[in-house]
Design a protein around this motif. Structure first.
Motif, short mmCIF file in Angstrom:
data_model
loop_
_atom_site.label_atom_id
_atom_site.label_comp_id
_atom_site.label_asym_id
_atom_site.label_seq_id
_atom_site.Cartn_x
_atom_site.Cartn_y
_atom_site.Cartn_z
N SER A 1 13.17 43.52 46.13
CA SER A 1 12.99 42.08 45.93
C SER A 1 13.05 41.35 47.27
O SER A 1 13.89 41.65 48.09
N THR A 2 12.18 40.40 47.43
CA THR A 2 12.17 39.63 48.67
C THR A 2 12.97 38.35 48.54
O THR A 2 13.34 37.75 49.53
N ALA A 3 13.23 37.92 47.32
CA ALA A 3 13.90 36.64 47.10
C ALA A 3 15.40 36.79 47.05
O ALA A 3 15.93 37.83 46.70
N ALA A 4 16.07 35.69 47.36
CA ALA A 4 17.52 35.62 47.19
C ALA A 4 17.76 35.21 45.74
O ALA A 4 17.21 34.21 45.28
N TYR A 5 18.55 35.98 45.04
CA TYR A 5 18.87 35.59 43.66
C TYR A 5 20.31 35.96 43.32
O TYR A 5 20.92 36.82 43.93
N ASP A 6 20.84 35.25 42.33
CA ASP A 6 22.16 35.53 41.79
C ASP A 6 21.96 35.86 40.32
O ASP A 6 20.99 35.41 39.71
N TRP A 7 22.89 36.61 39.76
CA TRP A 7 22.80 36.87 38.33
C TRP A 7 24.18 36.87 37.71
O TRP A 7 25.19 37.09 38.37
N SER A 8 24.20 36.54 36.42
CA SER A 8 25.43 36.53 35.65
C SER A 8 25.06 36.99 34.24
O SER A 8 23.89 37.09 33.91
N GLN A 9 26.07 37.26 33.42
CA GLN A 9 25.76 37.75 32.08
C GLN A 9 26.80 37.33 31.07
O GLN A 9 27.93 37.00 31.42
N THR A 10 26.37 37.34 29.81
CA THR A 10 27.27 37.28 28.68
C THR A 10 27.02 38.61 27.96
O THR A 10 26.20 39.41 28.40
N ILE A 11 27.66 38.82 26.85
CA ILE A 11 27.45 40.06 26.09
C ILE A 11 26.01 40.10 25.55
O ILE A 11 25.45 41.17 25.35
N GLU A 12 25.38 38.92 25.36
CA GLU A 12 24.05 38.85 24.76
C GLU A 12 22.89 38.72 25.74
O GLU A 12 21.78 39.11 25.43
N ASP A 13 23.13 38.09 26.89
CA ASP A 13 22.01 37.89 27.80
C ASP A 13 22.40 37.93 29.27
O ASP A 13 23.57 37.93 29.61
N VAL A 14 21.37 37.99 30.09
CA VAL A 14 21.52 38.01 31.54
C VAL A 14 20.78 36.79 32.08
O VAL A 14 19.65 36.53 31.67
N GLU A 15 21.43 36.07 32.98
CA GLU A 15 20.77 34.93 33.60
C GLU A 15 20.59 35.20 35.08
O GLU A 15 21.53 35.58 35.76
N ILE A 16 19.36 35.04 35.54
CA ILE A 16 19.02 35.27 36.95
C ILE A 16 18.55 33.94 37.54
O ILE A 16 17.67 33.29 36.98
N SER A 17 19.16 33.56 38.64
CA SER A 17 18.80 32.32 39.32
C SER A 17 18.17 32.69 40.66
O SER A 17 18.78 33.36 41.48
N VAL A 18 16.91 32.26 40.84
CA VAL A 18 16.14 32.63 42.02
C VAL A 18 15.85 31.37 42.85
O VAL A 18 15.41 30.36 42.31
N LYS A 19 16.08 31.47 44.14
CA LYS A 19 15.76 30.36 45.05
C LYS A 19 14.25 30.32 45.27
O LYS A 19 13.64 31.34 45.56
N LEU A 20 13.67 29.14 45.11
CA LEU A 20 12.22 28.97 45.29
C LEU A 20 11.95 28.16 46.56
O LEU A 20 12.77 27.34 46.97
#
Length: 90
Positions: A1-20
């Motif tokens: 991956s070339t982008a800077a991103y952070d990720w977090s999760q719950t038991i049901e889903d994953v959230e990825i935050s990508v800098k644009l």
């Protein structure tokens, strides 16, 4: 991956935050591809920004969504099975 991103999760889903880049102003510039539920690819203006060939576990593409605002793209991946992921990719 070339982008800077952070990720977090719950038991049901994953959230990825990508800098644009500030040049991204329209949804049409962004393409999010969940593969067959095992990978993630994000293209901006036809160029790959995030490429995860093998996600830690399967997701449900139909239940996964994305949105962007200002300089952040937020992708919510719905897990196919409720479990903790120890990483984002294998």
């Amino acid at each position: 991956s070339t982008a800077a991103y952070d990720w977090s999760q719950t038991i049901e889903d994953v959230e990825i935050s990508v800098k644009l880049a500030t040049t991204v102003t329209a949804k049409a510039q962004i393409l999010v591809d969940y593969g067959k539920g095992t990978s993630l690819r994000v293209d901006v203006d036809g160029r790959p920004l995030v490429l995860i060939p093998k996600l830690f576990a399967r997701i449900s593409p139909d239940q996964s969504t994305w949105s962007f605002d200002d300089d952040r793209l937020v992708i919510t991946l719905e897990k196919a099975q409720e479990r903790d992921w120890t990483a984002l990719e294998l």
